[in-house]
Enzyme design. Structure first.
Site, PDB file in Angstrom:
ATOM      1  N   TRP A  23       0.830  -1.205   0.000  1.00  0.00           N
ATOM      2  CA  TRP A  23       0.000   0.000   0.000  1.00  0.00           C
ATOM      3  C   TRP A  23       0.857   1.245   0.000  1.00  0.00           C
ATOM      4  CZ3 TRP A  23      -4.602  -0.250  -1.596  1.00  0.00           C
ATOM      5  CH2 TRP A  23      -5.392  -1.383  -1.368  1.00  0.00           C
ATOM      6  N   HIS A  28       2.818   6.459  -4.143  1.00  0.00           N
ATOM      7  CA  HIS A  28       3.849   6.844  -5.106  1.00  0.00           C
ATOM      8  C   HIS A  28       3.407   6.558  -6.538  1.00  0.00           C
ATOM      9  CE1 HIS A  28       7.128   8.117  -2.526  1.00  0.00           C
ATOM     10  NE2 HIS A  28       6.826   7.130  -1.700  1.00  0.00           N
ATOM     11  N   ASP A  67      12.417   3.142  -2.158  1.00  0.00           N
ATOM     12  CA  ASP A  67      12.146   2.473  -0.874  1.00  0.00           C
ATOM     13  C   ASP A  67      12.697   1.052  -0.871  1.00  0.00           C
ATOM     14  OD1 ASP A  67      10.878   4.469   0.564  1.00  0.00           O
ATOM     15  OD2 ASP A  67       8.884   3.953  -0.195  1.00  0.00           O
ATOM     16  N   ARG A  70      16.709   1.154  -0.309  1.00  0.00           N
ATOM     17  CA  ARG A  70      17.359   1.918   0.755  1.00  0.00           C
ATOM     18  C   ARG A  70      17.990   1.041   1.826  1.00  0.00           C
ATOM     19  NH1 ARG A  70      12.818   5.276   3.966  1.00  0.00           N
ATOM     20  NH2 ARG A  70      14.561   5.634   5.378  1.00  0.00           N
ATOM     21  N   HIS A  82      14.763  10.724   2.236  1.00  0.00           N
ATOM     22  CA  HIS A  82      13.310  10.539   2.056  1.00  0.00           C
ATOM     23  C   HIS A  82      12.476  11.493   2.909  1.00  0.00           C
ATOM     24  CE1 HIS A  82      13.369   6.485  -0.106  1.00  0.00           C
ATOM     25  NE2 HIS A  82      14.642   6.675   0.216  1.00  0.00           N
ATOM     26  N   HIS A 151      10.371   9.554  -6.882  1.00  0.00           N
ATOM     27  CA  HIS A 151      10.041   9.121  -5.528  1.00  0.00           C
ATOM     28  C   HIS A 151       9.985  10.290  -4.543  1.00  0.00           C
ATOM     29  CE1 HIS A 151       9.698   6.043  -2.406  1.00  0.00           C
ATOM     30  NE2 HIS A 151      10.426   6.849  -1.659  1.00  0.00           N
ATOM     31  N   ASP A 155       7.254  11.600  -1.824  1.00  0.00           N
ATOM     32  CA  ASP A 155       7.530  11.681  -0.380  1.00  0.00           C
ATOM     33  C   ASP A 155       7.241  13.081   0.166  1.00  0.00           C
ATOM     34  OD1 ASP A 155       8.263   9.072   0.126  1.00  0.00           O
ATOM     35  OD2 ASP A 155      10.422   9.446   0.041  1.00  0.00           O
ATOM     36  N   HIS A 161       6.534  12.889   6.115  1.00  0.00           N
ATOM     37  CA  HIS A 161       7.923  12.928   5.667  1.00  0.00           C
ATOM     38  C   HIS A 161       8.541  14.302   5.904  1.00  0.00           C
ATOM     39  CE1 HIS A 161       8.603   9.043   3.412  1.00  0.00           C
ATOM     40  NE2 HIS A 161       7.358   8.954   3.822  1.00  0.00           N
ATOM     41  N   HIS A 184       2.329   6.613  10.692  1.00  0.00           N
ATOM     42  CA  HIS A 184       2.963   6.700   9.369  1.00  0.00           C
ATOM     43  C   HIS A 184       2.312   5.729   8.390  1.00  0.00           C
ATOM     44  CE1 HIS A 184       6.457   8.040   6.916  1.00  0.00           C
ATOM     45  NE2 HIS A 184       6.142   6.942   6.248  1.00  0.00           N
ATOM     46  N   ASP A 188       0.505   6.405   4.915  1.00  0.00           N
ATOM     47  CA  ASP A 188       1.139   5.789   3.742  1.00  0.00           C
ATOM     48  C   ASP A 188       0.145   4.947   2.967  1.00  0.00           C
ATOM     49  OD1 ASP A 188       3.705   6.392   3.176  1.00  0.00           O
ATOM     50  OD2 ASP A 188       4.584   4.606   4.084  1.00  0.00           O
TER      51      ASP A 188
HETATM   52  C1  LIG Z   1      14.307  -1.163   9.763  1.00  0.00           C
HETATM   53  O1  LIG Z   1      13.908  -1.301  11.113  1.00  0.00           O
HETATM   54  C2  LIG Z   1      14.564  -2.371  11.774  1.00  0.00           C
HETATM   55  C3  LIG Z   1      13.992  -2.446  13.177  1.00  0.00           C
HETATM   56  O2  LIG Z   1      12.587  -2.372  13.105  1.00  0.00           O
HETATM   57  C4  LIG Z   1      16.087  -2.118  11.810  1.00  0.00           C
HETATM   58  O3  LIG Z   1      16.738  -3.207  12.437  1.00  0.00           O
HETATM   59  C5  LIG Z   1      16.589  -1.980  10.373  1.00  0.00           C
HETATM   60  O4  LIG Z   1      17.949  -1.631  10.405  1.00  0.00           O
HETATM   61  C6  LIG Z   1      15.792  -0.910   9.632  1.00  0.00           C
HETATM   62  N1  LIG Z   1      16.185  -0.932   8.230  1.00  0.00           N
HETATM   63  C7  LIG Z   1      16.528   0.140   7.563  1.00  0.00           C
HETATM   64  C8  LIG Z   1      16.851  -0.032   6.139  1.00  0.00           C
HETATM   65  O5  LIG Z   1      16.579   1.223   8.089  1.00  0.00           O
END
Ligand SMILES: *[C@@H]1O[C@H](CO)[C@@H](O)[C@H](O)[C@H]1NC(C)=O
Ligand SMILES: *[C@@H]1O[C@H](CO)[C@@H](O)[C@H](O)[C@H]1NC(C)=O
Ligand SMILES: *[C@@H]1O[C@H](CO)[C@@H](O)[C@H](O)[C@H]1NC(C)=O
Ligand SMILES: *[C@@H]1O[C@H](CO)[C@@H](O)[C@H](O)[C@H]1NC(C)=O
Length: 405
Positions: A23, A28, A67, A70, A82, A151, A155, A161, A184, A188
């Site tokens: 979703w 986007h 997304d 990243r 973002h 993107h 955002d 954001h 969020h 989103d």
């Molecule tokens: C996403 O969140 C998890 C914890 O919920 C974290 O460990 C992870 O590093 C995060 N990933 C990114 C790409 O920020």
């Protein structure tokens, strides 16, 4: 998300919901599709070439790419691109954009600078390309910049954001239709999902507008895009479209201007926006805005929505201010954050969080078309930026539109 899922949703109502992250992509993809409908005819072939499409070419499939990547090591640095947040910002108690303490994070690493940066990369690339000097690595850099630009404009039109509070609302648990989610994810995806589920049935039929229908791909949200175009861009927003593209101009800057160029965008046969290339204005200390492209200026009223509606006051009052929030993870659309999906798929039950599927919250957002307006603005502005970057100045033909608004 293709037709098979459309029938799934329509057949089962809300019983089976795709992953929340799917979703998140819808917003986007809607922005990108609306933008595509407003491009000058000379632009799409260039975009398809830069994106290295072979065959059926649309902008929507690349709109959520940023997304997806990243989390990869080589793109980890792009995470902070973002979003943006001001140090003093704490909606709904304090709205600062920015306040006296300026912005959080590293200078020029934020969504508004990201829009400026990718636009500059593409502008330089087009100069090289027109001169026949672009190399393969320039082509690759342009492809990445274009995907990020598509993107980031999306955002930027998502109010969460534009604030750092609780990682853009990721850390604030709320209830929606008795299911636990976070603020969020609600913005989103879940608000959009509900709108798609409850759309008037007349939008499941094609509109009598080939210039709209030819850009739809048989997705679950086609009816939603039809409605946004019909009732929004061709309806309630018709007289506002010009103002969405305007940037504040400083008369003193104009007199210094040597390189006058008129830029226009189109909406179904009508010119909107008349731009003049100008010098850089500061834009909240970010150095992102000029008289043509002004993401800070455009973002300012979107940020204000955080205090007006996005963060309900009740979150900071008893009993909800005593509910403890999970406080780990990252800002914005963390694609590896599966916890939320599990909550959403679980059975409705009493939960201790603030319920937001109410007439006072989601009802107001729906009735005032807040999400639909944001997506319309995102689409029109993205189209305008892409027309500005890529439209063939020699080619003065307007899109061949055979109906009037
Ligand atoms: C996403 O969140 C998890 C914890 O919920 C974290 O460990 C992870 O590093 C995060 N990933 C990114 C790409 O920020
Ligand atoms: C865009 O950002 C990258 C990474 O921060 C930087 O190396 C590059 O110089 C920037 N480009 C422009 C045109 O600002
Ligand atoms: C669909 O129905 C709504 C009323 O529910 C109406 O306002 C709208 O104009 C209709 N759209 C089309 C495309 O006929
Ligand atoms: C515009 O469309 C009309 C009707 O489809 C067609 O007759 C005309 O030749 C087109 N004009 C251009 C410039 O393509």
């Amino acid at each position: 998300m293709r037709f098979s899922q459309v029938s799934l949703i329509l057949a089962t109502g809300s019983a089976i919901i795709p992953h929340a992250n799917a979703w998140g992509a819808v917003g986007h993809e809607v922005v990108a599709t609306v933008a595509q409908m407003h491009l000058h005819p000379s632009v799409m072939p260039i975009l398809c070439d830069i994106l290295k499409y072979k065959g059926d070419c649309h902008l929507a499939p690349v709109a959520a790419w940023a997304d997806k990547v990243r989390g990869l090591p080589q793109y980890r640095w792009t995470g902070p691109l973002h979003y943006i947040g001001a140090t003093d910002d704490y909606p709904s108690e304090t709205c600062a954009f920015p306040g006296e303490k300026g912005w959080e994070g590293r200078k020029n690493i934020n969504v508004l600078s990201g829009i400026r940066n990718t636009t500059s990369v593409l502008e330089d690339y087009m100069d090289l390309r027109k001169a026949g000097l672009s190399t393969e690595s320039d082509d690759d850099a342009a492809q990445v910049a274009l995907k990020f630009l598509i993107h980031f404009v999306g955002d930027m039109h998502m109010p969460l954001h534009l604030t750092g509070r609780d990682r853009g609302g990721n850390g604030i648990k709320v209830s929606f239709d008795s299911r636990v989610t976070n603020l969020h994810s609600l913005w989103d995806g879940l608000l959009i999902a509900k709108r798609i589920r409850t759309i008037p049935s007349n939008y499941t039929r094609p509109l009598p507008l080939p210039e709209v229908e030819s850009h739809l791909r048989g997705t679950i949200y086609d009816p939603y895009i039809r409605r946004v175009i019909w009732e929004g861009i061709m309806g309630k927003y018709e007289d506002e479209l010009n103002s969405w593209l305007s940037c504040p101009a400083e008369p003193s800057v104009q007199t210094l201007q040597t390189n006058w160029e008129q830029w226009i965008s189109w909406t179904f046969g009508r010119r909107i926006g008349s731009w003049i290339a100008g010098s850089r204005l500061t834009g909240g200390g970010l150095n992102t805005d000029d008289e043509t492209l002004c993401p800070y200026h455009w973002a300012t009223p979107i940020h204000a929505l955080n205090c007006q509606i996005v963060f309900p006051k009740a979150l900071d009052e008893p009993p909800y201010n005593r509910v403890s929030f999970s406080g780990t993870g990252e800002h914005a659309c963390n694609s590896s954050n599966k916890a939320h999906d599990v909550h959403w798929l679980s059975r409705p039950r009493k939960n201790p969080y603030l319920e937001l599927d109410t007439p006072q919250y989601s009802g107001v957002i729906e009735d005032s078309w807040i999400v639909e307006k944001l997506m319309s603005q995102g689409g029109i502005r993205l189209a305008a930026v892409l027309n500005w970057l890529f439209a063939d100045m020699e080619d003065s033909t307007l899109p061949n539109r055979t109906y009037t608004l």
